[in-house]
Motif scaffolding. Structure first.
Motif, PDB file in Angstrom:
ATOM      1  N   VAL A 114     -35.168 -15.832  -9.568  1.00 46.40           N
ATOM      2  CA  VAL A 114     -36.324 -15.195  -8.939  1.00 46.40           C
ATOM      3  C   VAL A 114     -36.385 -15.561  -7.466  1.00 46.40           C
ATOM      4  O   VAL A 114     -36.588 -14.703  -6.595  1.00 46.40           O
ATOM      5  CB  VAL A 114     -37.628 -15.597  -9.660  1.00 46.40           C
ATOM      6  N   LEU A 115     -36.169 -16.835  -7.150  1.00 44.89           N
ATOM      7  CA  LEU A 115     -36.185 -17.291  -5.759  1.00 44.89           C
ATOM      8  C   LEU A 115     -34.879 -16.982  -5.037  1.00 44.89           C
ATOM      9  O   LEU A 115     -34.880 -16.759  -3.820  1.00 44.89           O
ATOM     10  CB  LEU A 115     -36.450 -18.793  -5.698  1.00 44.89           C
ATOM     11  N   ASP A 116     -33.796 -16.947  -5.774  1.00 48.44           N
ATOM     12  CA  ASP A 116     -32.480 -16.742  -5.176  1.00 48.44           C
ATOM     13  C   ASP A 116     -32.203 -15.265  -4.878  1.00 48.44           C
ATOM     14  O   ASP A 116     -31.719 -14.921  -3.791  1.00 48.44           O
ATOM     15  CB  ASP A 116     -31.419 -17.300  -6.134  1.00 48.44           C
ATOM     16  N   VAL A 117     -32.525 -14.381  -5.822  1.00 46.14           N
ATOM     17  CA  VAL A 117     -32.137 -12.971  -5.725  1.00 46.14           C
ATOM     18  C   VAL A 117     -33.336 -12.019  -5.697  1.00 46.14           C
ATOM     19  O   VAL A 117     -33.452 -11.166  -4.814  1.00 46.14           O
ATOM     20  CB  VAL A 117     -31.199 -12.600  -6.905  1.00 46.14           C
ATOM     21  N   MET A 118     -34.239 -12.178  -6.658  1.00 43.78           N
ATOM     22  CA  MET A 118     -35.371 -11.244  -6.780  1.00 43.78           C
ATOM     23  C   MET A 118     -36.300 -11.291  -5.579  1.00 43.78           C
ATOM     24  O   MET A 118     -36.971 -10.305  -5.249  1.00 43.78           O
ATOM     25  CB  MET A 118     -36.154 -11.533  -8.060  1.00 43.78           C
ATOM     26  N   ILE A 119     -36.348 -12.428  -4.893  1.00 40.24           N
ATOM     27  CA  ILE A 119     -37.278 -12.606  -3.770  1.00 40.24           C
ATOM     28  C   ILE A 119     -37.110 -11.526  -2.706  1.00 40.24           C
ATOM     29  O   ILE A 119     -38.075 -11.129  -2.043  1.00 40.24           O
ATOM     30  CB  ILE A 119     -37.105 -14.024  -3.160  1.00 40.24           C
ATOM     31  N   HIS A 120     -35.890 -11.004  -2.522  1.00 42.35           N
ATOM     32  CA  HIS A 120     -35.658  -9.917  -1.571  1.00 42.35           C
ATOM     33  C   HIS A 120     -36.563  -8.729  -1.899  1.00 42.35           C
ATOM     34  O   HIS A 120     -37.251  -8.175  -1.032  1.00 42.35           O
ATOM     35  CB  HIS A 120     -34.204  -9.437  -1.640  1.00 42.35           C
ATOM     36  N   LEU A 145     -28.426  -6.856  -8.784  1.00 41.30           N
ATOM     37  CA  LEU A 145     -27.508  -7.558  -9.680  1.00 41.30           C
ATOM     38  C   LEU A 145     -26.302  -8.049  -8.888  1.00 41.30           C
ATOM     39  O   LEU A 145     -25.748  -7.315  -8.067  1.00 41.30           O
ATOM     40  CB  LEU A 145     -27.039  -6.625 -10.797  1.00 41.30           C
ATOM     41  N   ALA A 146     -25.883  -9.268  -9.137  1.00 42.90           N
ATOM     42  CA  ALA A 146     -24.778  -9.853  -8.379  1.00 42.90           C
ATOM     43  C   ALA A 146     -23.954 -10.774  -9.271  1.00 42.90           C
ATOM     44  O   ALA A 146     -24.476 -11.356 -10.228  1.00 42.90           O
ATOM     45  CB  ALA A 146     -25.320 -10.638  -7.186  1.00 42.90           C
ATOM     46  N   PRO A 147     -22.679 -10.931  -8.966  1.00 43.18           N
ATOM     47  CA  PRO A 147     -21.862 -11.922  -9.683  1.00 43.18           C
ATOM     48  C   PRO A 147     -22.328 -13.327  -9.339  1.00 43.18           C
ATOM     49  O   PRO A 147     -22.943 -13.551  -8.285  1.00 43.18           O
ATOM     50  CB  PRO A 147     -20.446 -11.673  -9.155  1.00 43.18           C
ATOM     51  N   PHE A 148     -22.027 -14.273 -10.192  1.00 40.81           N
ATOM     52  CA  PHE A 148     -22.400 -15.663  -9.922  1.00 40.81           C
ATOM     53  C   PHE A 148     -21.492 -16.232  -8.832  1.00 40.81           C
ATOM     54  O   PHE A 148     -20.273 -16.154  -8.920  1.00 40.81           O
ATOM     55  CB  PHE A 148     -22.273 -16.508 -11.188  1.00 40.81           C
ATOM     56  N   ALA A 181     -51.019   0.491  -8.877  1.00 45.99           N
ATOM     57  CA  ALA A 181     -49.573   0.717  -8.802  1.00 45.99           C
ATOM     58  C   ALA A 181     -48.828  -0.330  -9.634  1.00 45.99           C
ATOM     59  O   ALA A 181     -49.360  -1.402  -9.941  1.00 45.99           O
ATOM     60  CB  ALA A 181     -49.113   0.667  -7.351  1.00 45.99           C
ATOM     61  N   ILE A 182     -47.581   0.023  -9.988  1.00 47.55           N
ATOM     62  CA  ILE A 182     -46.759  -0.833 -10.832  1.00 47.55           C
ATOM     63  C   ILE A 182     -45.385  -1.009 -10.197  1.00 47.55           C
ATOM     64  O   ILE A 182     -44.839  -0.087  -9.584  1.00 47.55           O
ATOM     65  CB  ILE A 182     -46.569  -0.206 -12.232  1.00 47.55           C
ATOM     66  N   ALA A 183     -44.813  -2.192 -10.363  1.00 49.48           N
ATOM     67  CA  ALA A 183     -43.420  -2.427  -9.968  1.00 49.48           C
ATOM     68  C   ALA A 183     -42.674  -3.047 -11.141  1.00 49.48           C
ATOM     69  O   ALA A 183     -43.212  -3.921 -11.838  1.00 49.48           O
ATOM     70  CB  ALA A 183     -43.343  -3.346  -8.754  1.00 49.48           C
ATOM     71  N   ASN A 184     -41.456  -2.578 -11.365  1.00 45.90           N
ATOM     72  CA  ASN A 184     -40.592  -3.133 -12.398  1.00 45.90           C
ATOM     73  C   ASN A 184     -39.324  -3.638 -11.709  1.00 45.90           C
ATOM     74  O   ASN A 184     -38.595  -2.857 -11.091  1.00 45.90           O
ATOM     75  CB  ASN A 184     -40.247  -2.068 -13.441  1.00 45.90           C
ATOM     76  N   VAL A 185     -39.078  -4.941 -11.811  1.00 43.07           N
ATOM     77  CA  VAL A 185     -38.024  -5.583 -11.020  1.00 43.07           C
ATOM     78  C   VAL A 185     -37.052  -6.332 -11.928  1.00 43.07           C
ATOM     79  O   VAL A 185     -37.482  -7.121 -12.769  1.00 43.07           O
ATOM     80  CB  VAL A 185     -38.620  -6.592 -10.011  1.00 43.07           C
ATOM     81  N   THR A 186     -35.768  -6.098 -11.734  1.00 47.86           N
ATOM     82  CA  THR A 186     -34.742  -6.823 -12.466  1.00 47.86           C
ATOM     83  C   THR A 186     -33.803  -7.503 -11.472  1.00 47.86           C
ATOM     84  O   THR A 186     -33.380  -6.887 -10.492  1.00 47.86           O
ATOM     85  CB  THR A 186     -33.922  -5.881 -13.367  1.00 47.86           C
ATOM     86  N   ALA A 187     -33.507  -8.761 -11.723  1.00 46.54           N
ATOM     87  CA  ALA A 187     -32.579  -9.505 -10.861  1.00 46.54           C
ATOM     88  C   ALA A 187     -31.628 -10.309 -11.730  1.00 46.54           C
ATOM     89  O   ALA A 187     -32.027 -10.904 -12.734  1.00 46.54           O
ATOM     90  CB  ALA A 187     -33.336 -10.430  -9.916  1.00 46.54           C
ATOM     91  N   SER A 188     -30.359 -10.332 -11.337  1.00 51.84           N
ATOM     92  CA  SER A 188     -29.347 -11.085 -12.072  1.00 51.84           C
ATOM     93  C   SER A 188     -28.343 -11.665 -11.095  1.00 51.84           C
ATOM     94  O   SER A 188     -27.997 -11.038 -10.100  1.00 51.84           O
ATOM     95  CB  SER A 188     -28.621 -10.171 -13.070  1.00 51.84           C
ATOM     96  N   VAL A 217     -33.205 -20.159 -14.871  1.00 54.29           N
ATOM     97  CA  VAL A 217     -33.174 -18.728 -15.176  1.00 54.29           C
ATOM     98  C   VAL A 217     -32.158 -18.022 -14.279  1.00 54.29           C
ATOM     99  O   VAL A 217     -32.225 -18.116 -13.051  1.00 54.29           O
ATOM    100  CB  VAL A 217     -34.576 -18.107 -14.992  1.00 54.29           C
ATOM    101  N   ASP A 218     -31.219 -17.289 -14.888  1.00 53.08           N
ATOM    102  CA  ASP A 218     -30.173 -16.589 -14.146  1.00 53.08           C
ATOM    103  C   ASP A 218     -30.333 -15.070 -14.169  1.00 53.08           C
ATOM    104  O   ASP A 218     -29.710 -14.370 -13.361  1.00 53.08           O
ATOM    105  CB  ASP A 218     -28.796 -16.933 -14.715  1.00 53.08           C
ATOM    106  N   ILE A 219     -31.129 -14.561 -15.103  1.00 51.21           N
ATOM    107  CA  ILE A 219     -31.429 -13.132 -15.151  1.00 51.21           C
ATOM    108  C   ILE A 219     -32.887 -12.977 -15.548  1.00 51.21           C
ATOM    109  O   ILE A 219     -33.369 -13.686 -16.445  1.00 51.21           O
ATOM    110  CB  ILE A 219     -30.489 -12.372 -16.114  1.00 51.21           C
ATOM    111  N   ALA A 220     -33.599 -12.098 -14.851  1.00 56.17           N
ATOM    112  CA  ALA A 220     -35.034 -11.969 -15.088  1.00 56.17           C
ATOM    113  C   ALA A 220     -35.506 -10.542 -14.845  1.00 56.17           C
ATOM    114  O   ALA A 220     -34.919  -9.800 -14.059  1.00 56.17           O
ATOM    115  CB  ALA A 220     -35.810 -12.930 -14.174  1.00 56.17           C
ATOM    116  N   ASN A 221     -36.564 -10.186 -15.556  1.00 52.62           N
ATOM    117  CA  ASN A 221     -37.231  -8.903 -15.350  1.00 52.62           C
ATOM    118  C   ASN A 221     -38.725  -9.148 -15.283  1.00 52.62           C
ATOM    119  O   ASN A 221     -39.265  -9.973 -16.041  1.00 52.62           O
ATOM    120  CB  ASN A 221     -36.910  -7.928 -16.487  1.00 52.62           C
TER     121      ASN A 221
END
Length: 313
Positions: A159-165, A146-149, A206-213, A193-197
């Motif tokens: 997803v491409l900006d933050v979650m990709i990490h 999670l990060a400030p804008f 296996a399962i992964a649960n990912v949140t990015a904002s 999209v600015d926030i995603a799960n």
């Protein structure tokens, strides 16, 4: 030995740091920095003691390797330009806007015998490196980034900006291909999209649960890994590593769990990444994060984006 001639293309907020790392490494010559904003190019060039150019084509024939830290929209054309002219390339994440573009660059690098490394800098995080050897049979991963804008990277969705990490790290640790995705996401400050799960299922169960904002008021970079008899929590921001394991012997009155926590020196991930790129070139070694690795992350990001779009429809 002749020094490797390098340049940094795109010297905005992130690119400026890349230029500093190039200057700090012995054995390479930072020939120039390049930015479409000539004033910015000159400012960074003065800071690191090199030449400033405005057009990337001016570097052809003068450099052996480049780091590309321009906007994501420019990555493909710039990387293609240098690869077609025999120059090794390190590209900031994400490699490109689409997996199709990433596949073309990966093929081009292979055809020309060149190194194509991608800037998934968390691979070089000391906390992850310290913990990775114990991650042998991962069953569940949960992560929050999670990060400030800030505006940087807003030419693509979160997803491409933050979650990709985290997608890159998840694919590295799972050792299995994703087979299903369920995702949600909404725009908040931009038209994208600015926030995603996303909940990602893998072929091995296996399962992964990912949140990015990128609209959070409180930054967070936590990565949690679960496997049989062990839970690991990594705070990428602070360098804290916490491990919880099952006790070998259970005694009445004692917790069945053993908890350890320690702080690691956060190190200089960007310098480590740049050193790895140079090492791959000089010693003809595989890149620490290859074009193929980045392509896999982009393909997963597109699966997530497609499911978000499906729900919107």
């Amino acid at each position: 030995m002749k020094k490797l001639r390098t340049a940094v293309v795109g010297v905005g907020y992130v690119g400026r740091f890349h230029a500093q790392k190039h200057r700090a490494i012995d054995g390479i010559e930072l020939v120039a920095v390049c930015d479409r904003d000539l004033q910015r190019s000159r400012s960074v060039a003065t800071e690191v003691g090199t030449h400033a150019v405005q057009d990337a084509r001016e570097l052809l024939g003068l450099v052996d390797a480049v780091t590309i830290a321009a906007t994501t929209a420019e990555h493909f054309a710039l990387a293609r330009l240098f690869l077609e002219h025999g120059v090794h390339v390190l590209v900031e994440k994400p490699l490109t806007r689409t997996s199709a573009e990433a596949a073309l660059l990966t093929q081009l690098a292979a055809e020309h015998g060149l190194k194509l490394q991608v800037g998934h800098v968390e691979r070089f995080n000391p906390a992850l490196r310290a913990a990775r050897e114990t991650m042998t049979a991962v069953r569940f991963i949960e992560c929050h980034r999670l990060a400030p804008f800030k505006g940087r990277g807003a030419d693509v969705n979160v997803v491409l900006d933050v979650m990709i990490h985290d997608l890159d790290l998840i694919l590295m640790l799972m050792g299995s291909k994703p087979v299903g995705v369920s995702a949600v996401g909404i725009p908040v400050l931009t038209d994208d999209v600015d926030i995603a799960n996303a909940r990602i299922e893998f072929g091995n169960g296996a399962i992964a649960n990912v949140t990015a904002s990128r609209v959070s008021t409180t930054p967070q970079q936590r990565f949690r890994v679960f496997q049989s008899n062990q839970y690991l929590s990594i705070d990428f921001a602070s360098g804290e590593l916490r491990r919880v394991t099952k006790r070998a012997e259970l005694r009445e009155g004692n917790s069945p769990l053993r908890e350890e926590a320690w702080m690691l020196d956060k190190g200089d991930n960007l310098l480590a990444e740049t050193r790895a790129f140079i090492d791959a070139i000089v010693n003809d070694k595989p890149c620490a994060v290859s074009g193929a690795d980045a392509l896999a992350s982009l393909e997963l990001a597109e699966m997530i984006g497609a499911d978000i779009a499906r729900r919107h429809r």
